[in-house]
Enzyme design. Sequence first.
Site, PDB file in Angstrom:
ATOM      1  N   HIS A 186      -5.766  -6.984  13.240  1.00 43.59           N
ATOM      2  CA  HIS A 186      -4.563  -5.958  13.177  1.00 43.59           C
ATOM      3  C   HIS A 186      -4.392  -5.690  14.559  1.00 43.59           C
ATOM      4  O   HIS A 186      -5.142  -5.360  15.253  1.00 43.59           O
ATOM      5  CB  HIS A 186      -4.967  -4.825  12.248  1.00 43.59           C
ATOM      6  CG  HIS A 186      -3.974  -4.047  11.757  1.00 43.59           C
ATOM      7  ND1 HIS A 186      -2.650  -4.683  11.245  1.00 43.59           N
ATOM      8  CD2 HIS A 186      -3.469  -2.795  12.075  1.00 43.59           C
ATOM      9  CE1 HIS A 186      -1.573  -3.527  11.162  1.00 43.59           C
ATOM     10  NE2 HIS A 186      -2.183  -2.502  11.489  1.00 43.59           N
ATOM     11  N   TYR A 194      14.595  31.310   5.900  1.00 44.96           N
ATOM     12  CA  TYR A 194      13.274  31.767   6.468  1.00 44.96           C
ATOM     13  C   TYR A 194      13.150  31.822   8.194  1.00 44.96           C
ATOM     14  O   TYR A 194      13.683  30.922   8.671  1.00 44.96           O
ATOM     15  CB  TYR A 194      12.007  30.913   5.991  1.00 44.96           C
ATOM     16  CG  TYR A 194      11.725  31.205   4.893  1.00 44.96           C
ATOM     17  CD1 TYR A 194      11.233  32.374   4.045  1.00 44.96           C
ATOM     18  CD2 TYR A 194      11.793  29.918   3.929  1.00 44.96           C
ATOM     19  CE1 TYR A 194      10.764  32.366   2.761  1.00 44.96           C
ATOM     20  CE2 TYR A 194      11.177  29.889   2.630  1.00 44.96           C
ATOM     21  CZ  TYR A 194      10.863  30.986   1.976  1.00 44.96           C
ATOM     22  OH  TYR A 194      10.371  31.182   0.456  1.00 44.96           O
ATOM     23  N   ASP A 235      11.456  23.825  -1.648  1.00 45.63           N
ATOM     24  CA  ASP A 235      12.293  23.200  -2.407  1.00 45.63           C
ATOM     25  C   ASP A 235      13.915  22.968  -2.446  1.00 45.63           C
ATOM     26  O   ASP A 235      14.284  22.690  -3.297  1.00 45.63           O
ATOM     27  CB  ASP A 235      12.199  23.931  -3.947  1.00 45.63           C
ATOM     28  CG  ASP A 235      10.627  24.273  -4.235  1.00 45.63           C
ATOM     29  OD1 ASP A 235       9.770  23.309  -4.332  1.00 45.63           O
ATOM     30  OD2 ASP A 235      10.461  25.542  -4.460  1.00 45.63           O
ATOM     31  N   LYS A 257       0.979  -1.195   0.109  1.00 46.07           N
ATOM     32  CA  LYS A 257       0.064   0.017  -0.117  1.00 46.07           C
ATOM     33  C   LYS A 257       0.908   1.303  -0.126  1.00 46.07           C
ATOM     34  O   LYS A 257       2.123   1.173   0.160  1.00 46.07           O
ATOM     35  CB  LYS A 257      -0.928   0.029   1.201  1.00 46.07           C
ATOM     36  CG  LYS A 257      -0.239   0.219   2.665  1.00 46.07           C
ATOM     37  CD  LYS A 257      -1.010  -0.255   3.841  1.00 46.07           C
ATOM     38  CE  LYS A 257       0.077   0.112   4.992  1.00 46.07           C
ATOM     39  NZ  LYS A 257      -0.832  -0.788   6.257  1.00 46.07           N
TER      40      LYS A 257
HETATM   41  C1  LIG Z   1      -0.295  -1.320   6.992  1.00 48.01           C
HETATM   42  C2  LIG Z   1      -0.712  -2.780   7.300  1.00 48.01           C
HETATM   43  C3  LIG Z   1      -0.024  -3.899   7.655  1.00 48.01           C
HETATM   44  C4  LIG Z   1       1.260  -3.720   7.494  1.00 48.01           C
HETATM   45  O1  LIG Z   1       1.953  -3.227   8.657  1.00 48.01           O
HETATM   46  P1  LIG Z   1       3.661  -3.023   9.097  1.00 48.01           P
HETATM   47  O2  LIG Z   1       3.766  -2.653  10.470  1.00 48.01           O
HETATM   48  O3  LIG Z   1       4.272  -2.191   7.873  1.00 48.01           O
HETATM   49  O4  LIG Z   1       4.025  -4.543   8.960  1.00 48.01           O
HETATM   50  C5  LIG Z   1      -0.249  -5.277   7.922  1.00 48.01           C
HETATM   51  N1  LIG Z   1      -1.952  -5.068   8.110  1.00 48.01           N
HETATM   52  C6  LIG Z   1      -2.718  -4.197   7.895  1.00 48.01           C
HETATM   53  C7  LIG Z   1      -4.271  -4.452   7.975  1.00 48.01           C
HETATM   54  C8  LIG Z   1      -1.988  -2.991   7.452  1.00 48.01           C
HETATM   55  O5  LIG Z   1      -2.955  -1.928   7.577  1.00 48.01           O
END
Ligand SMILES: *Cc1c(COP(=O)(O)O)cnc(C)c1O
Length: 372
Positions: A167, A267, A316, A39
């Site tokens: 997760h 800046y 930049d 992703k």
């Molecule tokens: C992003 C994600 C992962 C991967 O997580 P890492 O910490 O980079 O290993 C796994 N499962 C889900 C649902 C995620 O959103």
Amino acid sequence: MSQLEKRTWAEISLENIRHNYRAIRAALPEGCRFLGVVKANAYGHGALAVARTLEAEGADYLAVSCLDEAMELRDGGITAPLLILGHTPPEYTFLLADNDITQTVTNLKKAEEFSAACVHLGRRLRVHIALDTGMSRLGFLCGGDGAENILRAVRLPGLDCEGVFTHFAVADEVGADCEAYTRAQFRRFCDTIREVERGGFSFAIRHCANSGAVLRYPEMDLDMVRPGLLLYGYGDAEGKLGLRPCMRFMTRVSTIKHYPAGTPVSYGRRFVTERPTRMGVVGAGYADGLLRCLSNRCAFRVGDGFAEQRGSICMDMCMIDLTERPEAGVGSEVEIFGVESSLDTLADAAGTIPYELMCAVSRRVPRVYKDF
Ligand SMILES: *Cc1c(COP(=O)(O)O)cnc(C)c1O
């Protein structure tokens, strides 16, 4: 100097991605599937290039966050099973089905909407059920009528329910409290699956291990693991797997100026030279992904050593002190992070995690595929 390396660029080593994939794979029990998380443009490394590499290595599954990311891979010729971890509006069910994309289903209402859309199309959609075991983000809640709702979802006529996952919130953090929390999440996950099985349905693929769990909780590998960060070479502070970084964020000295002591720089005049200073201007700024909060708080590898970044980071460009780097001149390469400039150190200085700095490398920065 190649045309892509004239200003600011990211060198990506697909060989190191392969190395990391194999190192993680070697640590898994036999028969455990490997889902590579690609992703967010493969954490900035280039989704298609990384997906092709993982597919060629034999990764069993790939995961992205949304439909557009999935379509980029399918349009690029990726045929591996592909899981969307986030929400897709049910009106796009035809695209999911047409492109053989697996969709995460996170509650009964969405399951019913996807199923209805499939019935209408005369199709079936492959799905994985997400369980919320303590992340408090997406997923069916466990306990109460959780298992009952899941059973209703998996029996819907339009859905082909291949997998179930959860997760972890703190699998990557050390300490007894985080360990207890992760184990409690895992227990809730297994208990809920068992309840669904008692109701007469079993999932082909059960998965929960992100990078943190792959490293720390091998007993949670189940049917498939789901690492992202480890693939890109980070998240293994103790070096157990011998992972390699896969991205070098590079820029180049464009101009050198000499200032007397007492000269305000950039800046806001947030830095004032304390000595006669040989200052380099480099063509990397916050629009390239070099976060402005790092101003005056980091150093980059150049020549034979490091140069402190001085003054506010501009959109930049930014300035670096080359007084003690006489070997560096106009045209010298500067490593912002990668092999010798540590991404972990830079992330600490920014008050963030390596993930964010990799993802921050912007579209303006060309990705150059070469091994290092
Ligand atoms: C992003 C994600 C992962 C991967 O997580 P890492 O910490 O980079 O290993 C796994 N499962 C889900 C649902 C995620 O959103």
